[in-house]
Design a protein around this motif. Structure first.
Motif, PDB file in Angstrom:
ATOM      1  N   UNK A 192       4.632   3.060 -15.710  1.00  0.00           N
ATOM      2  CA  UNK A 192       5.586   2.007 -16.065  1.00  0.00           C
ATOM      3  C   UNK A 192       6.094   2.091 -17.502  1.00  0.00           C
ATOM      4  N   UNK A 193       6.085   3.286 -18.090  1.00  0.00           N
ATOM      5  CA  UNK A 193       6.607   3.442 -19.439  1.00  0.00           C
ATOM      6  C   UNK A 193       5.786   2.760 -20.505  1.00  0.00           C
ATOM      7  N   UNK A 194       4.537   2.447 -20.203  1.00  0.00           N
ATOM      8  CA  UNK A 194       3.672   1.815 -21.198  1.00  0.00           C
ATOM      9  C   UNK A 194       3.322   2.819 -22.297  1.00  0.00           C
ATOM     10  N   UNK A 195       3.115   2.338 -23.497  1.00  0.00           N
ATOM     11  CA  UNK A 195       2.745   3.212 -24.613  1.00  0.00           C
ATOM     12  C   UNK A 195       1.257   3.516 -24.533  1.00  0.00           C
ATOM     13  N   UNK A 196       0.880   4.292 -23.519  1.00  0.00           N
ATOM     14  CA  UNK A 196      -0.543   4.522 -23.277  1.00  0.00           C
ATOM     15  C   UNK A 196      -0.741   5.701 -22.337  1.00  0.00           C
ATOM     16  N   UNK A 197      -2.013   6.046 -22.116  1.00  0.00           N
ATOM     17  CA  UNK A 197      -2.386   7.090 -21.156  1.00  0.00           C
ATOM     18  C   UNK A 197      -3.786   6.793 -20.646  1.00  0.00           C
ATOM     19  N   UNK A 198      -4.157   7.432 -19.528  1.00  0.00           N
ATOM     20  CA  UNK A 198      -5.465   7.285 -18.908  1.00  0.00           C
ATOM     21  C   UNK A 198      -6.039   8.676 -18.653  1.00  0.00           C
ATOM     22  N   UNK A 199      -7.383   8.797 -18.733  1.00  0.00           N
ATOM     23  CA  UNK A 199      -8.081  10.055 -18.455  1.00  0.00           C
ATOM     24  C   UNK A 199      -9.304   9.733 -17.597  1.00  0.00           C
ATOM     25  N   UNK A 200      -9.513  10.499 -16.502  1.00  0.00           N
ATOM     26  CA  UNK A 200     -10.464  10.061 -15.472  1.00  0.00           C
ATOM     27  C   UNK A 200     -11.122  11.221 -14.745  1.00  0.00           C
TER      28      UNK A 200
END
Length: 395
Positions: A192-200
């Motif tokens: 959603x264009x959030x200023x973030x990332x996820x790692x999993x």
């Protein structure tokens, strides 16, 4: 002025030219200059103790197809016999068209989701032809990429789901019906264009199991101001040279998240790590992961045509072990597989993409098409992964 300049002593003339260039450079915004420097970066040298075993820095001509020696295409809305909509609820039709996936002539791979006049979305998902990226016993494996997330935010970014991730090699043999046991390492995903990332990490069995599926064991949402306007490096490193073994994730060279083998039972850890991996790059549209953060399916406000840009992908390994072997012979078909027609998936937690059948638009590429297999992604928030296994129930 022209006469005086012509008569000017050479040394003084060079000094004035140097000062003029310095003034011009001083006027360039620092952020722009830094971004261009990073965007133009070549594949970096191998870290100490490792050697480069695979790379692609996407230096082909503008609008050219990806290198068919390195990449194959996932098409439609799922692997043949696999979960509908890639098991994640995403709604795009994955194609091999150069409208959706191409080299931009400036050293980047672009993966661009596009909405047509009828409101249907297309995008692209590619994976390495090689499936043998592995850490040798007593050694290390590092997988990294420099990329720029789609430069879109707010309502215009609803449903965007770019990702850089890996799955166990066995996914290619059976449509990932054995997910999540074969392992999935999500190096970067954003929604959603959030200023973030996820790692999993995804592993074990689903639902539940040692990796808390369908959520996975993850970093949670990490802030990333400017990830849509500049290039950043994302990496995962698997270390078998120590006890306990570790998986470490990185952002711009900084360790952001670590898991060690003593946090899981030995069977789950070994099944998720002690084998070759394949690498996947894609931009999904919609799905349960974007929905968990107020997104979901693209809306009338979602902007079409904003790409994820990839500067390079590189794999490093220690020694000339498993990760440095030449790729095994592939049995991937050369014609596009037919995916089952899309159906409305049952409600599920947050985090998975979808594709739909149909012919790709003009510009279809002629590279190899991937055989049936899954897809997956997790994160540090309740949501399912992107896996696509035939035996995996919709979440």
């Amino acid at each position: 002025m022209s006469y005086r300049a012509a008569a000017m002593p050479p040394a003084r003339s060079r000094t004035i030219r140097f000062l003029a260039v310095a003034v011009v450079l001083a006027l360039i915004p620092v952020g722009w200059f830094t971004t261009r420097m990073v965007a133009g970066a070549a594949v970096p040298p191998a870290p100490p103790g490792l050697q480069l075993v695979f790379s692609d820095d996407f230096t082909g001509p503008a609008n050219s197809a990806v290198n068919g020696q390195n990449w194959i295409f996932d098409l439609g809305h799922g692997y043949p016999g696999g979960a509908v909509n890639w098991g994640t609820g995403e709604i795009e039709n994955m194609t091999n068209s150069t409208a959706n996936v191409f080299q931009d002539g400036q050293g980047h791979l672009a993966i661009k989701p596009i909405k047509d006049a009828a409101g249907n979305w297309t995008s692209a998902r590619i994976e390495t032809k090689r499936t043998d990226f592995a850490a040798p016993v007593g050694g290390k494996l590092r997988i990294e990429a420099s990329l720029q997330q789609p430069n879109v935010s707010g309502a215009a970014a609803t449903g965007y789901w770019p990702a850089f991730w890996t799955m166990g090699a066995d996914a290619r043999n059976n449509g990932a019906a054995n997910w999540p046991g074969i392992g999935e390492w999500d190096v970067m995903e954003s929604i959603n264009g959030r200023d973030s990332y996820f790692q999993t990490l995804h592993c074990g069995v689903a639902p539940g199991g040692p990796c808390n599926e369908f959520t996975g064991l993850g970093s949670g949402e990490k802030p990333c101001s400017g990830c849509g306007t500049g290039f950043h490096t994302y990496a995962v490193e698997y270390d078998r040279s120590r006890t306990p073994e570790t998986l470490k994730w990185f952002f711009d060279g900084q360790n952001t998240f670590t898991l060690s083998s003593d946090k899981l039972d030995a069977t789950a850890w070994n099944n998720a790590t002690h084998h070759g991996m394949l690498i996947i790059l894609n931009v999904a549209m919609g799905g349960s992961f974007p929905a968990a953060f107020g997104g979901g399916a693209p809306t009338a406000s979602t902007r079409s045509g904003v790409p994820m840009l990839v500067d390079y992908v590189a794999v490093f390994a220690s020694g000339a072990g498993d990760g440095a072997n030449p790729p095994p012979a592939t049995t991937a078909p050369t014609s596009r597989p037919t995916a089952a027609p899309p159906t409305t998936p049952p409600a599920r937690p947050t985090g998975q993409p979808t594709g739909r059948p149909g012919n790709p638009p003009n510009g279809q590429q002629t590279g190899t098409v991937a055989p049936g297999r899954p897809a997956g992604h997790g994160g540090g928030h309740p949501r399912p992964s992107r896996t696509r296994g035939a035996s995996r129930p919709p979440v």
